[in-house]
Design a protein around this motif. Structure first.
Motif, PDB file in Angstrom:
ATOM      1  N   VAL A  20       0.831  -1.208   0.000  1.00  0.00           N
ATOM      2  CA  VAL A  20       0.000   0.000   0.000  1.00  0.00           C
ATOM      3  C   VAL A  20       0.864   1.257   0.000  1.00  0.00           C
ATOM      4  O   VAL A  20       0.585   2.214  -0.731  1.00  0.00           O
ATOM      5  CB  VAL A  20      -0.969  -0.006   1.211  1.00  0.00           C
ATOM      6  CG1 VAL A  20      -1.679   1.321   1.356  1.00  0.00           C
ATOM      7  CG2 VAL A  20      -1.972  -1.131   1.080  1.00  0.00           C
ATOM      8  N   ASP A  21       1.926   1.267   0.798  1.00  0.00           N
ATOM      9  CA  ASP A  21       2.788   2.445   0.857  1.00  0.00           C
ATOM     10  C   ASP A  21       3.578   2.608  -0.448  1.00  0.00           C
ATOM     11  O   ASP A  21       3.717   3.730  -0.956  1.00  0.00           O
ATOM     12  CB  ASP A  21       3.742   2.374   2.051  1.00  0.00           C
ATOM     13  CG  ASP A  21       4.365   3.727   2.354  1.00  0.00           C
ATOM     14  OD1 ASP A  21       3.614   4.703   2.560  1.00  0.00           O
ATOM     15  OD2 ASP A  21       5.606   3.819   2.372  1.00  0.00           O
ATOM     16  N   ILE A  22       4.077   1.521  -0.995  1.00  0.00           N
ATOM     17  CA  ILE A  22       4.806   1.596  -2.260  1.00  0.00           C
ATOM     18  C   ILE A  22       3.886   2.115  -3.362  1.00  0.00           C
ATOM     19  O   ILE A  22       4.266   3.001  -4.138  1.00  0.00           O
ATOM     20  CB  ILE A  22       5.427   0.231  -2.633  1.00  0.00           C
ATOM     21  CG1 ILE A  22       6.550  -0.109  -1.632  1.00  0.00           C
ATOM     22  CG2 ILE A  22       5.941   0.228  -4.073  1.00  0.00           C
ATOM     23  CD1 ILE A  22       7.084  -1.518  -1.749  1.00  0.00           C
ATOM     24  N   GLU A  23       2.666   1.601  -3.429  1.00  0.00           N
ATOM     25  CA  GLU A  23       1.703   2.067  -4.428  1.00  0.00           C
ATOM     26  C   GLU A  23       1.441   3.564  -4.276  1.00  0.00           C
ATOM     27  O   GLU A  23       1.446   4.306  -5.269  1.00  0.00           O
ATOM     28  CB  GLU A  23       0.394   1.286  -4.303  1.00  0.00           C
ATOM     29  CG  GLU A  23       0.525  -0.162  -4.719  1.00  0.00           C
ATOM     30  CD  GLU A  23      -0.648  -1.025  -4.287  1.00  0.00           C
ATOM     31  OE1 GLU A  23      -1.681  -0.478  -3.818  1.00  0.00           O
ATOM     32  OE2 GLU A  23      -0.546  -2.258  -4.412  1.00  0.00           O
ATOM     33  N   LEU A  24       1.237   4.014  -3.054  1.00  0.00           N
ATOM     34  CA  LEU A  24       0.983   5.427  -2.779  1.00  0.00           C
ATOM     35  C   LEU A  24       2.173   6.293  -3.174  1.00  0.00           C
ATOM     36  O   LEU A  24       2.023   7.299  -3.876  1.00  0.00           O
ATOM     37  CB  LEU A  24       0.659   5.625  -1.294  1.00  0.00           C
ATOM     38  CG  LEU A  24       0.547   7.071  -0.834  1.00  0.00           C
ATOM     39  CD1 LEU A  24      -0.759   7.673  -1.294  1.00  0.00           C
ATOM     40  CD2 LEU A  24       0.659   7.140   0.684  1.00  0.00           C
ATOM     41  N   ARG A  25       3.364   5.902  -2.757  1.00  0.00           N
ATOM     42  CA  ARG A  25       4.567   6.714  -2.997  1.00  0.00           C
ATOM     43  C   ARG A  25       4.964   6.739  -4.470  1.00  0.00           C
ATOM     44  O   ARG A  25       5.412   7.765  -4.971  1.00  0.00           O
ATOM     45  CB  ARG A  25       5.733   6.209  -2.148  1.00  0.00           C
ATOM     46  CG  ARG A  25       5.491   6.248  -0.659  1.00  0.00           C
ATOM     47  CD  ARG A  25       5.295   7.636  -0.155  1.00  0.00           C
ATOM     48  NE  ARG A  25       5.047   7.612   1.280  1.00  0.00           N
ATOM     49  CZ  ARG A  25       4.813   8.676   2.003  1.00  0.00           C
ATOM     50  NH1 ARG A  25       4.782   9.872   1.437  1.00  0.00           N
ATOM     51  NH2 ARG A  25       4.594   8.580   3.284  1.00  0.00           N
ATOM     52  N   VAL A  26       4.813   5.629  -5.158  1.00  0.00           N
ATOM     53  CA  VAL A  26       5.146   5.590  -6.587  1.00  0.00           C
ATOM     54  C   VAL A  26       4.189   6.494  -7.363  1.00  0.00           C
ATOM     55  O   VAL A  26       4.613   7.276  -8.222  1.00  0.00           O
ATOM     56  CB  VAL A  26       5.125   4.141  -7.130  1.00  0.00           C
ATOM     57  CG1 VAL A  26       5.108   4.106  -8.648  1.00  0.00           C
ATOM     58  CG2 VAL A  26       6.319   3.369  -6.599  1.00  0.00           C
ATOM     59  N   ALA A  27       2.901   6.421  -7.059  1.00  0.00           N
ATOM     60  CA  ALA A  27       1.917   7.279  -7.724  1.00  0.00           C
ATOM     61  C   ALA A  27       2.200   8.748  -7.410  1.00  0.00           C
ATOM     62  O   ALA A  27       2.138   9.606  -8.308  1.00  0.00           O
ATOM     63  CB  ALA A  27       0.509   6.897  -7.290  1.00  0.00           C
ATOM     64  N   GLN A  28       2.527   9.038  -6.163  1.00  0.00           N
ATOM     65  CA  GLN A  28       2.838  10.416  -5.757  1.00  0.00           C
ATOM     66  C   GLN A  28       4.064  10.928  -6.512  1.00  0.00           C
ATOM     67  O   GLN A  28       4.045  12.041  -7.062  1.00  0.00           O
ATOM     68  CB  GLN A  28       3.091  10.473  -4.254  1.00  0.00           C
ATOM     69  CG  GLN A  28       3.533  11.829  -3.744  1.00  0.00           C
ATOM     70  CD  GLN A  28       4.038  11.777  -2.306  1.00  0.00           C
ATOM     71  OE1 GLN A  28       4.578  10.758  -1.846  1.00  0.00           O
ATOM     72  NE2 GLN A  28       3.851  12.869  -1.587  1.00  0.00           N
TER      73      GLN A  28
END
Length: 125
Positions: A20-28
């Motif tokens: 979840v954090d990787i998905e959020l940070r990559v999109a950001q």
């Protein structure tokens, strides 16, 4: 038609080893790079991600696609070499894109990754 040339755009973000954090940070990271540089889908050639070996929850290329971004882009991911005292839990990206000759790329480092390139961390207006 204006002359365009190929550019390389760098960015990095620190994250937790959680999908979840990787998905959020990559999109950001992707969104900030696109916005800061005024990029359109047709400008991109490819994106190359690298990750430190302590990030294993999800591939950042898969995370980007899962977010609905980069569906038609050539994406690739590799693992960074292990280097003593290097910053842990980092995803780096190298974006190849076309832009007008004379464009100045705005590189982006977020969420603790600013220490990697303090000379390129502050976004300028």
């Amino acid at each position: 038609m204006e002359d365009k040339r190929l550019f390389g755009l760098r960015g990095a973000v620190c994250c937790k080893n959680e999908a979840v954090d990787i998905e959020l940070r990559v999109a950001q990271l992707f969104d900030v790079l696109v916005t800061a540089n005024g990029l359109a889908d047709t400008d991109f050639v490819s994106l190359v991600f690298s990750v430190t070996s302590d990030l294993t929850a999800i591939n950042p290329a898969a995370a980007l696609r899962k977010s609905g971004r980069g569906a038609d882009l050539a994406l690739f991911c590799c693992t960074e070499p292990k280097v003593e005292n290097s910053l842990p839990k980092v995803i780096r990206v190298l974006i190849h894109y076309y832009a007008a000759d004379g464009t100045i790329p705005k590189h982006v480092y977020l969420n603790g990754a600013e220490v990697l390139r303090p000379d390129r961390s502050a976004l300028e207006d």
